[in-house]
Design a protein around this motif. Structure first.
Motif, mmCIF file in Angstrom:
data_model
loop_
_atom_site.group_PDB
_atom_site.id
_atom_site.type_symbol
_atom_site.label_atom_id
_atom_site.label_comp_id
_atom_site.label_asym_id
_atom_site.label_seq_id
_atom_site.Cartn_x
_atom_site.Cartn_y
_atom_site.Cartn_z
ATOM 1 N N LEU A 265 0.853 -1.185 0.000
ATOM 2 C CA LEU A 265 0.000 0.000 0.000
ATOM 3 C C LEU A 265 0.889 1.235 0.000
ATOM 4 C CD1 LEU A 265 -2.757 1.416 0.231
ATOM 5 C CD2 LEU A 265 -2.576 1.179 2.723
ATOM 6 N N VAL A 266 0.625 2.133 -0.932
ATOM 7 C CA VAL A 266 1.334 3.409 -1.007
ATOM 8 C C VAL A 266 0.294 4.507 -0.837
ATOM 9 C CG1 VAL A 266 2.848 4.878 -2.390
ATOM 10 C CG2 VAL A 266 2.974 2.378 -2.622
ATOM 11 N N VAL A 267 0.512 5.413 0.117
ATOM 12 C CA VAL A 267 -0.478 6.455 0.382
ATOM 13 C C VAL A 267 0.138 7.854 0.319
ATOM 14 C CG1 VAL A 267 -2.155 5.091 1.663
ATOM 15 C CG2 VAL A 267 -0.202 6.021 2.870
ATOM 16 N N ASP A 268 -0.617 8.736 -0.281
ATOM 17 C CA ASP A 268 -0.229 10.126 -0.488
ATOM 18 C C ASP A 268 -0.308 10.886 0.842
ATOM 19 O OD1 ASP A 268 -0.035 12.783 -1.352
ATOM 20 O OD2 ASP A 268 -1.288 12.446 -3.122
ATOM 21 N N TYR A 269 0.786 11.561 1.189
ATOM 22 C CA TYR A 269 0.822 12.361 2.416
ATOM 23 C C TYR A 269 1.041 13.840 2.081
ATOM 24 C CZ TYR A 269 1.894 13.655 7.261
ATOM 25 O OH TYR A 269 1.872 14.241 8.502
ATOM 26 N N SER A 270 0.629 14.250 0.891
ATOM 27 C CA SER A 270 0.755 15.656 0.518
ATOM 28 C C SER A 270 -0.291 16.489 1.261
ATOM 29 C CB SER A 270 0.585 15.823 -0.995
ATOM 30 O OG SER A 270 -0.695 15.389 -1.406
ATOM 31 N N GLY A 271 -0.091 17.793 1.282
ATOM 32 C CA GLY A 271 -0.951 18.679 2.068
ATOM 33 C C GLY A 271 -2.428 18.596 1.724
ATOM 34 N N SER A 272 -2.739 18.388 0.451
ATOM 35 C CA SER A 272 -4.142 18.329 0.033
ATOM 36 C C SER A 272 -4.854 17.066 0.507
ATOM 37 C CB SER A 272 -4.236 18.421 -1.489
ATOM 38 O OG SER A 272 -3.448 17.407 -2.101
ATOM 39 N N MET A 273 -4.095 16.118 1.031
ATOM 40 C CA MET A 273 -4.671 14.864 1.530
ATOM 41 C C MET A 273 -5.192 14.984 2.955
ATOM 42 S SD MET A 273 -4.906 12.084 -0.310
ATOM 43 C CE MET A 273 -4.894 10.863 0.996
ATOM 44 N N ARG A 274 -4.963 16.113 3.610
ATOM 45 C CA ARG A 274 -5.339 16.259 5.025
ATOM 46 C C ARG A 274 -6.798 15.849 5.309
ATOM 47 N NH1 ARG A 274 -3.103 20.606 5.577
ATOM 48 N NH2 ARG A 274 -1.232 20.017 6.720
ATOM 49 N N PRO A 275 -7.774 16.277 4.490
ATOM 50 C CA PRO A 275 -9.169 15.885 4.788
ATOM 51 C C PRO A 275 -9.398 14.378 4.754
ATOM 52 C CG PRO A 275 -9.107 17.701 3.208
ATOM 53 C CD PRO A 275 -7.707 17.209 3.357
ATOM 54 N N GLY B 280 9.079 13.738 -0.552
ATOM 55 C CA GLY B 280 10.006 12.619 -0.418
ATOM 56 C C GLY B 280 9.283 11.436 0.201
ATOM 57 N N ILE B 281 10.040 10.557 0.823
ATOM 58 C CA ILE B 281 9.463 9.419 1.535
ATOM 59 C C ILE B 281 9.263 9.830 2.990
ATOM 60 C CG2 ILE B 281 9.772 7.018 2.252
ATOM 61 C CD1 ILE B 281 9.390 7.423 -0.740
ATOM 62 N N ASP B 282 8.028 9.793 3.441
ATOM 63 C CA ASP B 282 7.716 10.198 4.809
ATOM 64 C C ASP B 282 7.806 9.043 5.793
ATOM 65 O OD1 ASP B 282 6.730 13.113 4.428
ATOM 66 O OD2 ASP B 282 5.689 11.985 2.874
ATOM 67 N N ALA B 283 7.511 7.825 5.323
ATOM 68 C CA ALA B 283 7.622 6.647 6.193
ATOM 69 C C ALA B 283 7.532 5.384 5.358
ATOM 70 C CB ALA B 283 6.520 6.638 7.246
ATOM 71 N N VAL B 284 8.278 4.378 5.777
ATOM 72 C CA VAL B 284 8.127 3.015 5.261
ATOM 73 C C VAL B 284 7.853 2.153 6.478
ATOM 74 C CG1 VAL B 284 9.186 1.088 4.032
ATOM 75 C CG2 VAL B 284 9.707 3.443 3.338
ATOM 76 N N THR B 285 6.640 1.650 6.590
ATOM 77 C CA THR B 285 6.235 0.924 7.784
ATOM 78 C C THR B 285 5.291 -0.204 7.376
ATOM 79 O OG1 THR B 285 5.240 1.190 9.987
ATOM 80 C CG2 THR B 285 4.400 2.621 8.248
ATOM 81 N N ASP B 286 4.372 -0.600 8.244
ATOM 82 C CA ASP B 286 3.427 -1.641 7.866
ATOM 83 C C ASP B 286 2.138 -1.522 8.672
ATOM 84 O OD1 ASP B 286 3.601 -3.317 10.373
ATOM 85 O OD2 ASP B 286 5.667 -3.556 9.702
ATOM 86 N N ALA C 214 0.743 10.505 13.274
ATOM 87 C CA ALA C 214 1.095 11.316 14.443
ATOM 88 C C ALA C 214 2.604 11.506 14.574
ATOM 89 C CB ALA C 214 0.533 10.676 15.710
ATOM 90 N N GLY C 215 3.364 10.574 14.009
ATOM 91 C CA GLY C 215 4.818 10.662 14.100
ATOM 92 C C GLY C 215 5.480 11.258 12.874
ATOM 93 N N LEU C 216 4.672 11.674 11.894
ATOM 94 C CA LEU C 216 5.229 12.239 10.671
ATOM 95 C C LEU C 216 5.302 13.756 10.760
ATOM 96 C CD1 LEU C 216 3.406 10.088 7.940
ATOM 97 C CD2 LEU C 216 5.545 9.624 9.168
ATOM 98 N N ALA D 274 10.971 3.135 -3.481
ATOM 99 C CA ALA D 274 10.974 2.510 -2.153
ATOM 100 C C ALA D 274 10.264 1.155 -2.182
ATOM 101 C CB ALA D 274 10.299 3.435 -1.136
ATOM 102 N N VAL D 275 9.153 1.074 -2.927
ATOM 103 C CA VAL D 275 8.431 -0.195 -3.035
ATOM 104 C C VAL D 275 9.269 -1.221 -3.783
ATOM 105 C CG1 VAL D 275 6.409 -1.334 -4.019
ATOM 106 C CG2 VAL D 275 6.164 0.875 -2.883
ATOM 107 N N ILE D 276 9.879 -0.795 -4.863
ATOM 108 C CA ILE D 276 10.729 -1.710 -5.640
ATOM 109 C C ILE D 276 11.871 -2.242 -4.785
ATOM 110 C CG2 ILE D 276 12.349 -1.835 -7.562
ATOM 111 C CD1 ILE D 276 10.465 0.198 -9.018
#
Length: 239
Positions: free
Chosen positions: A41-51, A86-92, A107-109, A123-125
């Protein structure tokens, strides 16, 4: 047979039982019952994603992808990449701790930046290659707009066509926005002029993705996967 049984899901993640059943029905309908695959799963963390973080849309997508993964991968976890500039987190995310997991990660980003696909793809590759798996991968890539570096995103997708990875892009937001023109073009990149096989799909989940039914979402997530598997096996990309 599913990688993780219904009884195990009832025991470890009872809130996901309905999603698990819906995912299984879609996999069976598309001839994918019993398939083994890595799910990302790859998720967008750009500013417009806040809602979409605030209203639970990202958590809902994570739960749905995790429930799908339970049929395909027996480890009960899904690697997740958060990206913006950039890459904000690689987790699970995991069956045993899925509830509230997205909020806990976010909360930690730090600062929500702009939208840059190619670093997340890289990063996924890297994660897939480092895992040593021989199974194909289904990458669910969510975003609410086009990338700031379009040539780089196209280049990474075309290079990744030689790997056993299928990229299913999902758009959040206004379906009529020009922001998604690039993803539609990326979905239709010519074969073999640009890439060896068609390794990507795109669909739009609308301005309130939570309103997309589970059945519809799963059908869209896996609809193009069988055709890609067939082409990838014919090319020797998937064995």
């Amino acid at each position: 047979m599913a990688a993780i049984s219904l009884d195990k899901v009832r025991e470890t993640a009872p809130a996901l039982v309905s999603l698990y059943k819906s995912a299984g029905a879609s996999l069976t309908e598309h001839g994918l019952d019993g398939l083994r695959a890595a799910v990302y799963l790859v998720v967008d963390y750009s500013g417009s994603m806040r809602p979409y973080y605030r209203d639970g849309s990202v958590q809902a997508l994570a739960d749905r992808v995790l429930s799908l993964s339970a049929h395909l991968d027996d480890d009960g976890t899904v690697p997740v990449v958060f990206f913006s500039t950039g890459i904000d987190a690689v987790t699970d995310i995991a069956l045993t701790t899925h509830q509230g997991r997205i909020d806990a990660i976010v909360a930690g980003l730090g600062h929500m930046g702009r939208t840059s696909y190619h670093l997340a793809m890289d990063a996924v590759i890297d994660h897939y290659l480092d895992s040593g798996t021989t199974e194909p991968a289904l990458v669910v890539f969510q975003t609410d707009g086009g990338p700031i570096n379009r040539p780089a995103a196209e280049k990474y997708l075309c290079k990744a066509a030689r790997l056993p990875m299928f990229w299913q892009f999902i758009g959040f937001g206004d379906p009529d926005s020009r922001q998604f023109d690039f993803l539609r073009r990326l979905d239709d990149l010519p074969v073999p002029a640009k890439r060896v096989i068609d390794n990507a799909g795109f669909f739009h989940a609308g301005e309130d993705p939570r309103n997309v039914s589970d059945t519809d979402l799963y059908d869209r997530l896996v609809a193009e996967f069988p055709q890609w598997l067939s082409a990838a096996r014919a090319q020797g990309i998937v064995r």
